[in-house]
Scaffold this active site. Structure first.
Site, mmCIF file in Angstrom:
data_model
loop_
_atom_site.group_PDB
_atom_site.id
_atom_site.type_symbol
_atom_site.label_atom_id
_atom_site.label_comp_id
_atom_site.label_asym_id
_atom_site.label_seq_id
_atom_site.Cartn_x
_atom_site.Cartn_y
_atom_site.Cartn_z
ATOM 1 N N LYS A 57 49.655 37.262 41.159
ATOM 2 C CA LYS A 57 50.550 38.430 41.162
ATOM 3 C C LYS A 57 51.854 38.110 40.416
ATOM 4 O O LYS A 57 52.430 38.987 39.768
ATOM 5 C CB LYS A 57 50.856 38.895 42.591
ATOM 6 C CG LYS A 57 49.670 39.505 43.320
ATOM 7 C CD LYS A 57 49.083 40.707 42.607
ATOM 8 C CE LYS A 57 48.042 41.433 43.449
ATOM 9 N NZ LYS A 57 47.266 42.408 42.667
ATOM 10 N N TYR A 83 48.106 33.711 51.236
ATOM 11 C CA TYR A 83 47.951 34.523 50.018
ATOM 12 C C TYR A 83 47.696 33.616 48.807
ATOM 13 O O TYR A 83 47.045 34.003 47.832
ATOM 14 C CB TYR A 83 49.182 35.413 49.814
ATOM 15 C CG TYR A 83 48.905 36.637 48.956
ATOM 16 C CD1 TYR A 83 47.920 37.559 49.308
ATOM 17 C CD2 TYR A 83 49.633 36.873 47.796
ATOM 18 C CE1 TYR A 83 47.661 38.672 48.519
ATOM 19 C CE2 TYR A 83 49.390 37.986 47.007
ATOM 20 C CZ TYR A 83 48.396 38.882 47.379
ATOM 21 O OH TYR A 83 48.152 39.982 46.584
HETATM 22 O O1 0WD Z 1 47.207 45.382 51.211
HETATM 23 C C1 0WD Z 1 46.641 45.710 50.193
HETATM 24 N N1 0WD Z 1 45.445 46.239 50.206
HETATM 25 C C2 0WD Z 1 47.359 45.530 48.876
HETATM 26 C C3 0WD Z 1 46.655 45.558 47.693
HETATM 27 C C4 0WD Z 1 48.811 45.290 48.913
HETATM 28 C C5 0WD Z 1 49.402 45.164 47.599
HETATM 29 C C6 0WD Z 1 48.665 45.183 46.460
HETATM 30 N N2 0WD Z 1 47.316 45.375 46.506
HETATM 31 C C7 0WD Z 1 46.583 45.378 45.251
HETATM 32 C C8 0WD Z 1 45.405 44.448 45.170
HETATM 33 O O2 0WD Z 1 45.806 43.112 44.969
HETATM 34 C C9 0WD Z 1 44.693 45.024 43.958
HETATM 35 O O3 0WD Z 1 45.345 44.611 42.770
HETATM 36 O O4 0WD Z 1 46.038 46.650 45.001
HETATM 37 C C10 0WD Z 1 44.924 46.525 44.138
HETATM 38 C C11 0WD Z 1 43.750 47.282 44.737
HETATM 39 O O5 0WD Z 1 43.329 46.616 45.908
HETATM 40 P P1 0WD Z 1 42.697 47.300 47.192
HETATM 41 O O6 0WD Z 1 42.660 48.758 47.027
HETATM 42 O O7 0WD Z 1 43.348 46.707 48.357
HETATM 43 O O8 0WD Z 1 41.231 46.662 47.188
HETATM 44 P P2 0WD Z 1 39.739 47.185 46.923
HETATM 45 O O9 0WD Z 1 39.489 48.495 47.562
HETATM 46 O O10 0WD Z 1 38.848 46.047 47.333
HETATM 47 O O11 0WD Z 1 39.688 47.365 45.343
HETATM 48 C C12 0WD Z 1 39.818 46.335 44.423
HETATM 49 C C13 0WD Z 1 38.692 46.464 43.436
HETATM 50 C C14 0WD Z 1 37.373 45.755 43.700
HETATM 51 O O12 0WD Z 1 36.855 45.883 44.830
HETATM 52 P P3 0WD Z 1 36.003 44.629 45.448
HETATM 53 O O13 0WD Z 1 36.376 44.775 46.887
HETATM 54 O O14 0WD Z 1 34.625 44.921 45.108
HETATM 55 O O15 0WD Z 1 36.497 43.294 44.890
HETATM 56 O O16 0WD Z 1 38.904 45.798 42.220
HETATM 57 C C15 0WD Z 1 37.683 45.914 41.512
HETATM 58 C C16 0WD Z 1 36.592 46.216 42.496
HETATM 59 O O17 0WD Z 1 36.227 47.548 42.444
HETATM 60 N N3 0WD Z 1 37.306 44.691 40.810
HETATM 61 C C17 0WD Z 1 36.961 44.705 39.517
HETATM 62 N N4 0WD Z 1 36.894 45.712 38.626
HETATM 63 C C18 0WD Z 1 36.478 45.390 37.379
HETATM 64 N N5 0WD Z 1 36.135 44.134 37.003
HETATM 65 C C19 0WD Z 1 36.622 43.371 39.214
HETATM 66 C C20 0WD Z 1 36.191 43.108 37.894
HETATM 67 N N6 0WD Z 1 35.832 41.893 37.480
HETATM 68 N N7 0WD Z 1 36.786 42.610 40.335
HETATM 69 C C21 0WD Z 1 37.212 43.430 41.298
#
Ligand code: 0WD
Length: 255
Positions: A163, A156
């Site tokens: 985080k 991580y």
């Molecule tokens: O196991 C998990 N999936 C966990 C996620 C466990 C605990 C926490 N999280 C957190 C993540 O760290 C994140 O903070 O939850 C949050 C959402 O994550 P997610 O739903 O797992 O991931 P995803 O569906 O990929 O959404 C995150 C999105 C980005 O997607 P991509 O895959 O394209 O990086 O964050 C957005 C984007 O839509 N994003 C941004 N939005 C605006 N400006 C930017 C940016 N510069 N970069 C990424």
């Protein structure tokens, strides 16, 4: 829970697996009006496809790359003009270069560190700055964090450091915005298969570990996390701020 008459901004839907999408579905069921921000035009088609599943009001999609101050400022100004103010924001955004999410933490590059901390931690601060300008009374800001910010976890790496900074930002923002009646909290979700999590080295083994060792002996799903986000955004949680609430089948309590 009835959230009719409330308007929430959802940041971070990349596709149907996104945690932000789980929260959107939960909030929609409860009658809230939703406003989405997307990273770039590239995500608009994907979101448009998903939005047909929602029953309530959700017509505004604003582009917002959180690495740009101008984008964040413009996005919240536009949202303010198109709504009667907002009642809360879900910040579900994080990013790190895939190369940083495997191997030893001491190999983290300066650029990789800056990018992960900028997108995954600082962004909450700038989002709060502009969100507070258009926030109705008793507003609530919720972000997504992970146990890797509290404990060292294999692979991580720099995202864990981001985080930890995000969790501290929640406390400082909660203190800063408390006088204006705005609450700031984080949900610490257990691992869920999404686009972002697939970048973390050996992610599958983490899911297995939870099934074996968490008190509930299972992983959590997107909707369970979404329901907790809805609770923290709603006035049912009116006395809670600066908190990191774990939705992880209890895994974090284990030694
Ligand atoms: O196991 C998990 N999936 C966990 C996620 C466990 C605990 C926490 N999280 C957190 C993540 O760290 C994140 O903070 O939850 C949050 C959402 O994550 P997610 O739903 O797992 O991931 P995803 O569906 O990929 O959404 C995150 C999105 C980005 O997607 P991509 O895959 O394209 O990086 O964050 C957005 C984007 O839509 N994003 C941004 N939005 C605006 N400006 C930017 C940016 N510069 N970069 C990424």
């Amino acid at each position: 829970m009835d959230l009719s008459g409330k308007t929430y901004v959802i940041m971070g839907v990349a596709n149907k697996r996104s945690i932000a999408w789980g929260a959107a579905r939960a909030l929609d069921k409860m009658g809230a009006r939703l406003v989405f921000t997307i990273l770039s035009e590239r995500f608009r088609k994907e979101l448009d496809k998903l939005l047909v599943e929602l029953e309530g009001d959700h017509d505004i999609i604003v582009e917002c790359d959180v690495t740009s101050d101008e984008d964040v400022s413009k996005a919240f100004k536009e949202i303010g003009e198109k709504t009667d103010g907002i009642d809360g924001v879900l910040h579900a955004i994080a990013f790190a270069d895939k190369n940083e999410l495997t191997g030893g933490y001491s190999e983290t590059s300066r650029d990789g560190f800056k990018m992960a901390l900028d997108i995954s931690a600082y962004s909450l601060t700038i989002v709060s700055k502009y969100a507070k300008e258009i926030m109705n009374e008793n507003g609530s800001i919720v972000t997504m964090t992970y146990l890797g910010g509290e404990r060292a976890m294999p692979n991580y790496n720099v995202m864990g450091v981001a985080k930890a900074a995000l969790d501290a930002s929640v406390r400082y923002l909660a203190y800063d915005l408390g006088e204006q009646g705005i609450r700031v909290n984080a949900v610490s979700a257990g691992p869920i298969r999404t686009l972002s999590s697939s970048a973390v080295g050996e992610f599958k083994s983490i899911l297995k570990e939870i099934e074996q060792r968490a008190p509930l002996k299972r992983n959590v799903d997107q909707l369970e996390v979404g329901n907790t986000v809805a609770f923290l955004l709603s006035e049912l949680s009116s006395g809670i701020t600066g908190e990191v609430l774990h939705v992880d089948s209890g895994y974090h309590i284990m030694a």
